[in-house]
Design a protein around this motif. Structure first.
Motif, PDB file in Angstrom:
ATOM      1  N   UNK A 343       0.847  -1.207   0.000  1.00  0.00           N
ATOM      2  CA  UNK A 343       0.000   0.000   0.000  1.00  0.00           C
ATOM      3  C   UNK A 343       0.872   1.243   0.000  1.00  0.00           C
ATOM      4  N   UNK A 344       1.946   1.212   0.812  1.00  0.00           N
ATOM      5  CA  UNK A 344       2.822   2.387   0.859  1.00  0.00           C
ATOM      6  C   UNK A 344       3.542   2.586  -0.475  1.00  0.00           C
ATOM      7  N   UNK A 345       3.915   1.479  -1.101  1.00  0.00           N
ATOM      8  CA  UNK A 345       4.602   1.582  -2.391  1.00  0.00           C
ATOM      9  C   UNK A 345       3.687   2.189  -3.459  1.00  0.00           C
ATOM     10  N   UNK A 346       2.420   1.845  -3.394  1.00  0.00           N
ATOM     11  CA  UNK A 346       1.497   2.413  -4.376  1.00  0.00           C
ATOM     12  C   UNK A 346       1.376   3.916  -4.202  1.00  0.00           C
ATOM     13  N   UNK A 347       1.329   4.347  -2.939  1.00  0.00           N
ATOM     14  CA  UNK A 347       1.250   5.792  -2.712  1.00  0.00           C
ATOM     15  C   UNK A 347       2.514   6.467  -3.231  1.00  0.00           C
ATOM     16  N   UNK A 348       3.656   5.844  -2.923  1.00  0.00           N
ATOM     17  CA  UNK A 348       4.939   6.395  -3.386  1.00  0.00           C
ATOM     18  C   UNK A 348       4.994   6.490  -4.905  1.00  0.00           C
ATOM     19  N   UNK A 349       4.423   5.497  -5.588  1.00  0.00           N
ATOM     20  CA  UNK A 349       4.469   5.503  -7.052  1.00  0.00           C
ATOM     21  C   UNK A 349       3.786   6.735  -7.614  1.00  0.00           C
ATOM     22  N   UNK A 350       2.699   7.139  -7.001  1.00  0.00           N
ATOM     23  CA  UNK A 350       1.992   8.318  -7.500  1.00  0.00           C
ATOM     24  C   UNK A 350       2.838   9.564  -7.287  1.00  0.00           C
ATOM     25  N   UNK A 351       3.509   9.630  -6.140  1.00  0.00           N
ATOM     26  CA  UNK A 351       4.370  10.790  -5.910  1.00  0.00           C
ATOM     27  C   UNK A 351       5.540  10.804  -6.885  1.00  0.00           C
ATOM     28  N   UNK A 352       6.110   9.604  -7.110  1.00  0.00           N
ATOM     29  CA  UNK A 352       7.252   9.539  -8.031  1.00  0.00           C
ATOM     30  C   UNK A 352       6.849  10.042  -9.406  1.00  0.00           C
ATOM     31  N   UNK A 353       5.660   9.672  -9.860  1.00  0.00           N
ATOM     32  CA  UNK A 353       5.209  10.119 -11.177  1.00  0.00           C
ATOM     33  C   UNK A 353       5.155  11.643 -11.230  1.00  0.00           C
ATOM     34  N   UNK A 354       4.674  12.258 -10.143  1.00  0.00           N
ATOM     35  CA  UNK A 354       4.608  13.719 -10.119  1.00  0.00           C
ATOM     36  C   UNK A 354       6.007  14.317 -10.123  1.00  0.00           C
ATOM     37  N   UNK A 355       6.904  13.670  -9.403  1.00  0.00           N
ATOM     38  CA  UNK A 355       8.289  14.140  -9.338  1.00  0.00           C
ATOM     39  C   UNK A 355       8.926  14.099 -10.732  1.00  0.00           C
ATOM     40  N   UNK A 356       8.626  13.035 -11.476  1.00  0.00           N
ATOM     41  CA  UNK A 356       9.176  12.934 -12.823  1.00  0.00           C
ATOM     42  C   UNK A 356       8.637  14.040 -13.712  1.00  0.00           C
ATOM     43  N   UNK A 357       7.368  14.381 -13.518  1.00  0.00           N
ATOM     44  CA  UNK A 357       6.790  15.465 -14.324  1.00  0.00           C
ATOM     45  C   UNK A 357       7.376  16.810 -13.911  1.00  0.00           C
ATOM     46  N   UNK A 358       7.736  16.919 -12.641  1.00  0.00           N
ATOM     47  CA  UNK A 358       8.297  18.190 -12.160  1.00  0.00           C
ATOM     48  C   UNK A 358       9.723  18.398 -12.649  1.00  0.00           C
ATOM     49  N   UNK A 359      10.456  17.321 -12.794  1.00  0.00           N
ATOM     50  CA  UNK A 359      11.858  17.415 -13.213  1.00  0.00           C
ATOM     51  C   UNK A 359      12.100  16.510 -14.414  1.00  0.00           C
ATOM     52  N   UNK A 360      11.492  16.821 -15.541  1.00  0.00           N
ATOM     53  CA  UNK A 360      11.633  15.919 -16.679  1.00  0.00           C
ATOM     54  C   UNK A 360      13.065  15.905 -17.198  1.00  0.00           C
ATOM     55  N   UNK A 361      13.459  14.782 -17.764  1.00  0.00           N
ATOM     56  CA  UNK A 361      14.779  14.711 -18.380  1.00  0.00           C
ATOM     57  C   UNK A 361      14.827  15.698 -19.548  1.00  0.00           C
ATOM     58  N   UNK A 362      15.873  16.505 -19.624  1.00  0.00           N
ATOM     59  CA  UNK A 362      15.912  17.543 -20.675  1.00  0.00           C
ATOM     60  C   UNK A 362      16.266  16.970 -22.035  1.00  0.00           C
ATOM     61  N   UNK A 363      15.320  16.242 -22.595  1.00  0.00           N
ATOM     62  CA  UNK A 363      15.584  15.557 -23.852  1.00  0.00           C
ATOM     63  C   UNK A 363      15.972  16.545 -24.949  1.00  0.00           C
ATOM     64  N   UNK A 364      15.325  17.683 -24.953  1.00  0.00           N
ATOM     65  CA  UNK A 364      15.606  18.665 -26.019  1.00  0.00           C
ATOM     66  C   UNK A 364      17.015  19.219 -25.873  1.00  0.00           C
ATOM     67  N   UNK A 365      17.427  19.444 -24.643  1.00  0.00           N
ATOM     68  CA  UNK A 365      18.789  19.928 -24.401  1.00  0.00           C
ATOM     69  C   UNK A 365      19.789  18.920 -24.918  1.00  0.00           C
ATOM     70  N   UNK A 366      19.533  17.636 -24.626  1.00  0.00           N
ATOM     71  CA  UNK A 366      20.422  16.577 -25.078  1.00  0.00           C
ATOM     72  C   UNK A 366      20.444  16.522 -26.603  1.00  0.00           C
ATOM     73  N   UNK A 367      19.273  16.551 -27.198  1.00  0.00           N
ATOM     74  CA  UNK A 367      19.194  16.418 -28.652  1.00  0.00           C
ATOM     75  C   UNK A 367      19.884  17.570 -29.368  1.00  0.00           C
ATOM     76  N   UNK A 368      19.945  18.726 -28.699  1.00  0.00           N
ATOM     77  CA  UNK A 368      20.484  19.916 -29.350  1.00  0.00           C
ATOM     78  C   UNK A 368      21.964  20.131 -29.091  1.00  0.00           C
ATOM     79  N   UNK A 369      22.626  19.198 -28.426  1.00  0.00           N
ATOM     80  CA  UNK A 369      24.023  19.485 -28.080  1.00  0.00           C
ATOM     81  C   UNK A 369      24.849  19.734 -29.340  1.00  0.00           C
ATOM     82  N   UNK A 370      25.770  20.699 -29.254  1.00  0.00           N
ATOM     83  CA  UNK A 370      26.539  21.070 -30.451  1.00  0.00           C
ATOM     84  C   UNK A 370      27.339  19.881 -30.990  1.00  0.00           C
ATOM     85  N   UNK A 371      27.552  19.864 -32.286  1.00  0.00           N
ATOM     86  CA  UNK A 371      28.285  18.788 -32.963  1.00  0.00           C
ATOM     87  C   UNK A 371      29.635  18.502 -32.326  1.00  0.00           C
TER      88      UNK A 371
END
Lengths: 464, 381, 91
Positions: A343-371
């Motif tokens: 039960x506690x893990x399920x609650x944590x999973x919902x928080x983790x999902x929000x945390x991921x949305x709050x700090x998304x991996x900067x995919x665009x920054x990575x994709x744009x790195x100079x040659x």
């Protein structure tokens, strides 16, 4: 029944605890000399700081975990300073390296708790002396009492950014600035109305408030441009663009950078556990159910290696994985404990999902790195060279997925096996191919998971 | 199902042999379609050691190897890239007197095929190659041999073949294959292809294709156990092997040393393959015995791939024994990489001209069939 | 790169050799700390020409902090304890 646990961080400790409680004596292997994992890493003997100074608000948990770890060592077949470099399927064996010698340990069931490491985005200058991961900057302080430089810039995004900055400030280091690539608005949207684990959120806000109160520049929505310096003198400055688009220059002699963490699933991969891209975490994650069972009979996963969840989740997951192992072995289980933890893990999973949305991996920054950015630091392969491998006109045609790109460019062929550059390389390739990062595959796992000296092979040939 | 695609030649299997055949056929203006179930060069052609050698081959292979060598030297001119082919020589070592005798005996075989080898005793060996340890007592050196990067060859051939007009379809598995009304019909999940000629270059799975046409042969899957070290200063110039072949190693100019020896495990049905820890350790030990300076060097990754092994360790190359227009080239038993360029040229000649100058009789599929030419265990189609 | 000794540094001094020079460190230092908080500003030169390196992850994963310990061979400086009398050089 031969049971093994790989890893003595929070997940491994609580897994062993449950197994010992059930009367088993598991083989317990850890790469470090004294266990503890990363979050609760202990300095070597001789360091005097108490738990409060080392772990701050997590001190009670750290103390409890270390006490459990130390109490469990004699109850298990405790083998520290030992690397598991391969897992065999038939016979089921853990292949280890300890003090330069290999050994093989048969097992019937194993719980893999191999943890995680920082997830990074390369930028020009990131291979200079003076640049470390955020986790590395934290280890320097926690385990060695050192700051990574006289004037340290911290760059990236995620809760660890503010925590490390706060810890550095409290220890008396000079923090040049704390630069968060995630815009304030993104965090606010994700974390607004978040009921599930207000403690983590409150801690983050507290750290930022204290940093600002100390006069340290904390900026959000930044775009890092380059780390300046040269090989002989190391880092000298960080060039960046603020949220308003103004180019700025920060004098510093060290940069700690990181954007969250990524699992270390190499042993699960070698054991045959399917690995899938998790879009929420933006990580490749081994397949397991809520209790830590995998599709491979006898292989269980717990902790950050099974998907990033943090230390509290790791402790609960370790206990659950052990309970699953016991249930599958038709040994007595603790259903009440499992129920509570699930039960506690399920609650944590919902928080983790929000945390991921709050700090998304900067995919665009990575994709744009100079040659010209070195993308694979092991092999010194640039982003431009990787992009060229996606061109159909190249001498070998276009690489449609990462393993082929690796064959053409050598990205991921270095000693670290793509741990550091893999995610960013995937973003660069996917952007050039015009597809989603989940579609271009992941670098396949190959033993040994870390370098294995030829001298480790035993002198005498084993009997045929 | 869309309309069937008609071609002159269909090719099943996109390894080195298949891609080379597609290229040669396209150069001659034939309409060619190659079907590969994964990416080109996914199995043995991409996972092998990368040895490009004539020395040590069964005499039946030597004419093909010689023809292939001429093509290897011209790769940049033919396909615009050299696939890292270097002629650093192949050094085959003997670790005892019996192995030395083996090397000596082969000198004549080689000479009769125009292959000049140089025999070196222990002292000469160590003078010339000071990095060799005491395990090596003699050696045979082939100066024209060398190595290349197997991960590059099939993709480079495929790119050149496409540029020359061939159609190569990857991620396209063959679901059915038959000969009807004088043509070969090959089906995939979504398309049907028809041609007067069919080339079976399907590697280990070439045995399955042969069986579809009533000429099953005893082929086993074979998964070479390969590994590579971290980069170290470049000192080992030749491609190094041993009599008996239980370890082989070569260093690339970047510094990494590729080591192979023994067999991993695999399942051709999936297909999957992987090295085995104990086999990896055994090869590491043997490599360190040959080159003592490697002891402190670390292996950083290992791999395997699926190859096809024939009982006599030489491939099946040549016309089908049951079906006119079908030509086989599979079962390369762990040493097909160097041969693949010429195999493609030979298959092209067989498909378009019905004959080739390169002798193939000893490699015929018939050697596995009952003496009357009737496939063992079955009737002729 | 210069690691700065900040807290918890009251540990016995030990001596070791780096690149032929005798250096001071503290008991409990890793080789990475001993070198970068001491005489050295980098640990190795990249094999591929992009210059000096001083490690990166500090947790034994990135393999970038390699140094050579006499009698042991190459090690990861960040997870190798600095012991009295060690003779260390750049890889």
């Amino acid at each position: 029944m031969r049971v093994a646990v790989v890893g003595a961080g929070p997940a491994g400790v609580r897994a062993v605890e449950q197994l010992v409680r059930a009367g088993l004596r598991p083989l317990w292997i850890d790469e470090a000399p004294d266990g503890g994992g990363r979050i609760y890493q202990r300095p070597p003997a001789g360091f005097a700081r108490e738990a409060r100074a080392l772990y701050g608000l997590e001190a009670p948990k750290a103390r409890a975990l270390h006490a459990a770890l130390d109490a469990l060592k004699p109850a298990a077949d405790w083998q520290p300073d030992t690397l598991v470099w391969d897992i065999g399927a038939d016979p089921r064996e853990l292949h280890t390296l300890h003090e330069g010698q290999v050994a093989a340990h048969g097992f019937d069931a194993a719980i893999l708790c191999t943890g995680a490491m920082d997830r990074v985005v390369p930028l020009p200058g990131w291979t200079l002396p003076g640049v470390t991961t955020l986790g590395g900057a934290q280890i320097a302080l926690k385990a060695q009492g050192c700051a990574i430089g006289r004037c340290v810039a911290l760059l990236g995004s995620g809760p660890l950014l503010w925590l490390v900055a706060y810890q550095y400030m409290k220890a008396g280091a000079t923090v040049a600035a704390v630069l968060d690539t995630t815009p304030f608005a993104t965090k606010a949207r994700a974390l607004a109305g978040l009921p599930h684990d207000p403690a983590t959120l409150a801690k983050g806000l507290y750290y930022v408030a204290r940093l600002r109160a100390a006069g340290i520049l904390v900026a959000e929505g930044v775009t890092p441009l380059a780390i300046e310096g040269d090989g002989e003198r190391g880092v000298s400055a960080l060039r960046w663009r603020d949220a308003k688009g103004r180019e700025r220059w920060l004098d510093c002699d060290a940069v700690g950078l990181g954007w969250g963490v990524r699992p270390e699933p190499q042993l699960a991969d070698l054991a045959g556990v399917p690995i899938r891209f998790d879009a929420v975490q933006h990580n490749w994650v081994p397949q397991r159910d809520a209790m830590g069972r995998t599709p491979v009979r006898g292989i269980y996963l717990a902790g950050d290696a099974a998907g990033i969840g943090g230390a509290d989740v790791a402790e609960m997951a370790g206990a659950c994985a052990a309970q699953a192992l016991l249930a599958d072995a038709v040994l007595p289980v603790d259903a009440a404990l499992t129920g509570r933890l699930q039960r506690r893990l399920q609650r944590q999973a919902r928080f983790r999902a929000a945390l991921e949305r709050a700090f998304p991996f900067p995919a665009r920054l990575a994709a744009a790195m100079p040659d010209e950015t070195i993308l694979c630091r092991c092999e010194a392969v640039t982003a431009g060279e990787l992009r060229a491998a996606a061109e159909p006109e190249g001498p070998h045609g276009a690489a449609p997925e990462v393993n082929r790109a690796k064959a053409f460019t050598r990205i991921g062929m270095g000693r670290c096996q793509g741990r550091v550059c893999g995610m960013a390389a995937a973003e660069v390739l996917a952007a050039r191919l015009g597809c989603d990062v989940a579609e271009i595959g992941r670098l396949r796992g190959q033993a040994p998971v870390k370098p294995l000296p030829l001298s480790a092979a035993p002198e005498r040939e084993a009997a045929a | 199902m869309t309309a069937p695609v008609d071609a002159d030649v269909l090719i099943i299997g996109g390894g080195g042999a298949g891609c080379s055949a597609a290229l040669h056929l396209a150069w001659r203006g034939a309409r060619v379609v190659l079907l590969e179930r994964g990416l080109v060069g996914s199995q043995a052609s991409g996972a092998n050691y990368g040895g490009v050698r004539q020395q040590g081959r069964h005499p039946a292979e030597l004419p093909i190897a010689k023809r292939s060598h001429a093509l290897w030297r011209r790769l940049p001119e033919l396909i615009g890239t050299d696939c890292e082919f270097v002629q650093t020589g192949h050094l085959k070592l003997a670790r005892n007197e019996a192995e030395a005798a083996e090397l000596l005996a082969y000198l004549d075989v080689a000479a009769s095929h125009g292959l000049q080898l140089e025999f070196l005793d222990g002292m000469a060996l160590r003078r010339r190659f000071p990095w060799l340890g005491p395990a090596a007592v003699a050696g045979s050196f082939a100066p024209e041999d060398g190595s290349a990067n197997p991960r590059l060859l099939s993709p480079a051939l495929a790119r050149a073949a496409r540029q020359a007009g061939a159609t190569l379809l990857e991620q396209t598995a063959v679901t059915d294959c038959r000969h009807e009304n004088g043509r070969f019909v090959v089906e995939t999940a979504t398309r049907r292809f028809r041609a007067g000629r069919l080339l079976n270059t399907a590697g280990f799975w070439g045995g399955q294709v042969a069986a579809w046409f009533g000429e099953a042969v005893p082929i086993r899957h074979h998964t070479p156990n390969m590994m590579v070290t971290e980069p170290i200063p470049y000192t080992i110039e030749p491609n190094v092997g041993v009599a008996g072949g239980n370890v082989y190693l070569r260093q690339i100019p970047r510094g990494n040393v590729i080591i192979g020896g023994g067999y991993g495990m695999g399942d051709p049905v999936v297909p999957m393959s992987r090295p085995l820890a104990q086999v990896t350790l055994q090869a590491m030990r043997r490599a360190a015995a040959l080159v003592p300076a490697l002891a402190g060097v670390s292996v950083i990754r290992s791999w395997s791939g699926i190859d096809g092994m024939m009982p006599d360790k030489i491939p099946v190359v040549g016309p089908s024994s049951t079906t006119p227009g079908l030509f086989h080239a599979f079962g390369f038993s762990g040493h097909g990489f160097q041969l693949s360029l010429a195999i493609g040229a030979i298959l092209c000649e067989l498909a378009l001209d019905g004959r080739t100058e390169t002798p193939l009789e000893e490699l015929s599929i018939r050697r596995f069939l009952a003496p009357q030419g009737v496939p063992a265990g079955g009737v002729m189609a | 790169m210069r690691l700065v000794r900040l807290v918890d540094q009251d540990r016995p001094e030990i001596r070791f050799t780096f690149e032929g020079q005798e250096c001071a460190a503290r008991a409990g230092d890793t080789l990475l700390t001993a070198i970068l908080a001491g005489e050295g500003s980098f640990l190795r030169r990249s094999e591929f020409g992009d210059g000096p390196r001083a490690g990166f992850c500090l947790m034994g994963a990135c393999q970038d902090c390699r140094v050579v310990v006499e009698g042991r061979g190459p090690v990861r400086a960040c997870v190798t304890e600095c012991l009295p009398g060690l003779v260390v050089r750049r890889a």
